[in-house]
Enzyme design. Structure first.
Site, mmCIF file in Angstrom:
data_model
loop_
_atom_site.group_PDB
_atom_site.id
_atom_site.type_symbol
_atom_site.label_atom_id
_atom_site.label_comp_id
_atom_site.label_asym_id
_atom_site.label_seq_id
_atom_site.Cartn_x
_atom_site.Cartn_y
_atom_site.Cartn_z
ATOM 1 C CE LYS A 1 28.312 44.532 11.590
ATOM 2 N NZ LYS A 1 26.894 44.864 11.642
ATOM 3 C CD GLN B 1 23.852 42.882 12.999
ATOM 4 O OE1 GLN B 1 24.889 43.534 13.034
ATOM 5 N NE2 GLN B 1 23.430 42.263 11.923
ATOM 6 C CG ASP C 1 24.620 49.373 8.968
ATOM 7 O OD1 ASP C 1 25.651 48.803 8.546
ATOM 8 O OD2 ASP C 1 23.956 48.968 9.945
#
Ligand code: NAP
Length: 294
Positions: free
Chosen positions: A54, A98, A121
């Site tokens: 990422k 995460q 997200d």
């Protein structure tokens, strides 16, 4: 029949290229560089690889990347304090924490603490709710990727019978919501669904997100259907090595389906591309600009 193989790597590259171009325009016209903060708690090996990818792709697209690596024994209070700082930081337009998090931290509390305008997200209940009622929202990345891949085969999904196998908050439910917005006729199947193979065989579009290696057999697929395989499962391979397989038995399915995503190289690369697109969108909205559509 051998199915058309849907190239997720190529589409992800196209999206990343567009993000880079639009980010450069935002920087040139408005002096804003979209910024993505990635927070990793602990040493989970898969998460480390994922966050590294990422960060690399964020930088390659010309976005600002802020990486926060915290020890595995970080407390929930400490993580929430970091999120409060990131929420207040005008250089940060997107925050991703995460998952999975260590056991001492409640992931729901953490997701709830992220400013919904920076929730790239798309897991915050505000964004999930907006998606459900058809309002503009930051939409989870993997589901966005699934729909974009399906639309490379069927630009208009209206009226198609879509079956989504899996009802998780991060994949199954948001994929189903997006397909409803596209006017598909959507069935959501899960572990309590009866006659699962029959349900899947009715699908013109089958999205498999179960996390069970190669569970969907060729005989479950309607001839000519489009299959989007979200699964990423590591299984034992040759010579003691492991290999990645999807939730669909690819070799069987490609003989029946009209089009199918491979694993790897299908949905996987789209997730990060859509994350960058969401960060660009969050930055554009924060600057009062119309975000580009992907
Ligand atoms: P999850 O939270 O474990 O959800 C799995 C879903 O599948 C649940 O709704 C479950 O039903 C259903 N299910 C499990 N076993 C089943 C069975 N035997 N028959 C019918 N339904 C069954 O998984 P997830 O997070 O949605 O992820 C799904 C897969 O996608 C995993 O392989 C994951 O690694 C992969 N993934 C890939 C990406 C990417 O970037 N490509 C991103 C996220 C996830 P119940 O609700 O009834 O338990």
């Amino acid at each position: 029949m051998t199915a058309h193989i849907i190239d997720g790597k190529a589409l992800a590259e196209t999206i990343r290229g567009r993000v880079a171009k639009e980010a450069a325009r935002l920087a040139h016209d408005h002096g804003i560089t979209p910024g993505l903060a990635a927070v990793l708690v602990g040493e989970n090996a898969a998460s480390q690889v994922y966050v590294r990818n990422k960060v690399r792709q964020t930088e390659e697209a010309g976005l600002a990347s802020f990486e926060h690596r915290l020890a595995a024994d970080t407390t929930e209070v400490e993580l929430l304090a970091l999120i409060a700082r990131l929420n207040a930081d005008p250089k940060v337009h997107g925050i991703l924490v995460q998952l999975p998090l260590p056991a001492q931290i409640d992931p729901d509390r953490v997701v709830d603490a992220i400013d919904p305008a920076k929730d790239v997200d798309g897991f915050h209940p505000i964004n999930a709710g907006k998606l459900a009622v058809g309002q503009d929202a930051l939409v989870p990345c993997t589901p966005q990727g699934c729909v974009l891949l399906a639309k490379t085969v069927h630009p208009d999904l209206a009226g198609m019978n879509a079956v989504v196998l899996g009802r998780s908050n991060i994949v199954g439910k948001p994929v189903a919501q997006l397909l409803i917005q596209e006017s598909a006729t959507v069935t959501i199947a899960h572990s309590k669904t009866r006659d699962l193979a029959d349900v899947c065989r009715r699908a013109d579009l089958l999205v498999a997100a179960v996390g069970r290696p190669e569970m969907v057999r060729g005989s479950w697929i309607k001839p000519g259907a489009t299959v989007i395989d979200v699964g990423i499962n590591r299984v034992p391979g040759a010579e003691g090595k492991s290999r990645l397989v999807g939730d669909v038995a690819f070799d069987e399915a490609k003989e029946v389906a009209g089009a199918i995503t491979p694993v790897p190289g299908g949905v996987g690369p789209m997730t990060i591309a859509c994350l960058l697109a969401n960060t660009l969108k969050a930055a554009a909205l924060a600057a009062g600009q119309e975000p580009p559509k992907f």
